[in-house]
Design an enzyme around this catalytic site. Structure first.
Site, PDB file in Angstrom:
ATOM      1  CB  THR A   1      18.169 -55.827 -43.151  1.00 56.79           C
ATOM      2  OG1 THR A   1      17.240 -55.302 -42.326  1.00 56.79           O
ATOM      3  CG2 THR A   1      18.270 -55.689 -44.589  1.00 56.79           C
ATOM      4  CG  ASP A   2      22.464 -58.424 -40.506  1.00 51.53           C
ATOM      5  OD1 ASP A   2      22.257 -57.419 -40.331  1.00 51.53           O
ATOM      6  OD2 ASP A   2      23.146 -58.986 -41.235  1.00 51.53           O
ATOM      7  CB  ALA A   3      20.455 -57.370 -35.751  1.00 48.77           C
TER       8      ALA A   3
END
Length: 152
Positions: A19-21
């Site tokens: 996942t990203d931020a």
């Protein structure tokens, strides 16, 4: 031959590192998941990785046919988050004697959250010229259509 439910319907748990931020899956992960699902499907069907992919450990003979990706697509219908348990449905289709594609549907609790498509072209490993699909892939494609109506 195992039931196609066993090798055309897979599961995947989304990992935090995918996942990203914002906590949602980064777009490029979908292509990796598609390819991994294809590899797992081949293995569950009974096709050894060394029969298809060069560079495998303890490979006796390098495959004479390569299957490069020549087209890919991805669409997200809903955000996919870390911890989601996804069902992956594979729908392989032969396009001609030397080309096939696999459509992928990613579902969370029976709701489509993403779709992918990867198209492969068979080429001779040495000459890089187009050729027919290798027999194991032909059999996998044929078996995937059992019980499914094909377009005319």
């Amino acid at each position: 031959m195992p039931s196609s439910d066993h090798w055309l319907q897979l599961q995947r748990n989304v990992r935090f590192g995918e996942t990203d931020a914002a906590g949602v899956v980064h777009f490029y992960q979908l292509f990796r998941w598609c390819h991994e699902a294809w590899e797992e499907s081949l293995a569950r069907y009974g096709i050894a990785a060394a029969a298809i992919f060069p560079g495998c450990r303890d490979i006796c003979q390098v495959p004479t046919v390569a299957l490069p990706v020549v087209h890919c697509e991805a669409d997200f219908q809903r955000p996919v988050h870390g911890g989601d348990d996804l069902r992956i449905l594979l729908e392989p289709q032969r396009l001609n004697p030397g080309c096939f594609e696999v459509k992928y549907r990613f579902q969370l609790e029976d709701m489509d959250v993403a779709r992918g498509l990867i198209r492969h072209l068979a080429i001779e490993s040495e000459s890089r010229r187009r050729c027919a699909l290798p027999e194991p892939i032909d059999l996998w494609l044929e078996a995937s259509t059992v019980g499914r109506l094909e377009p005319i």
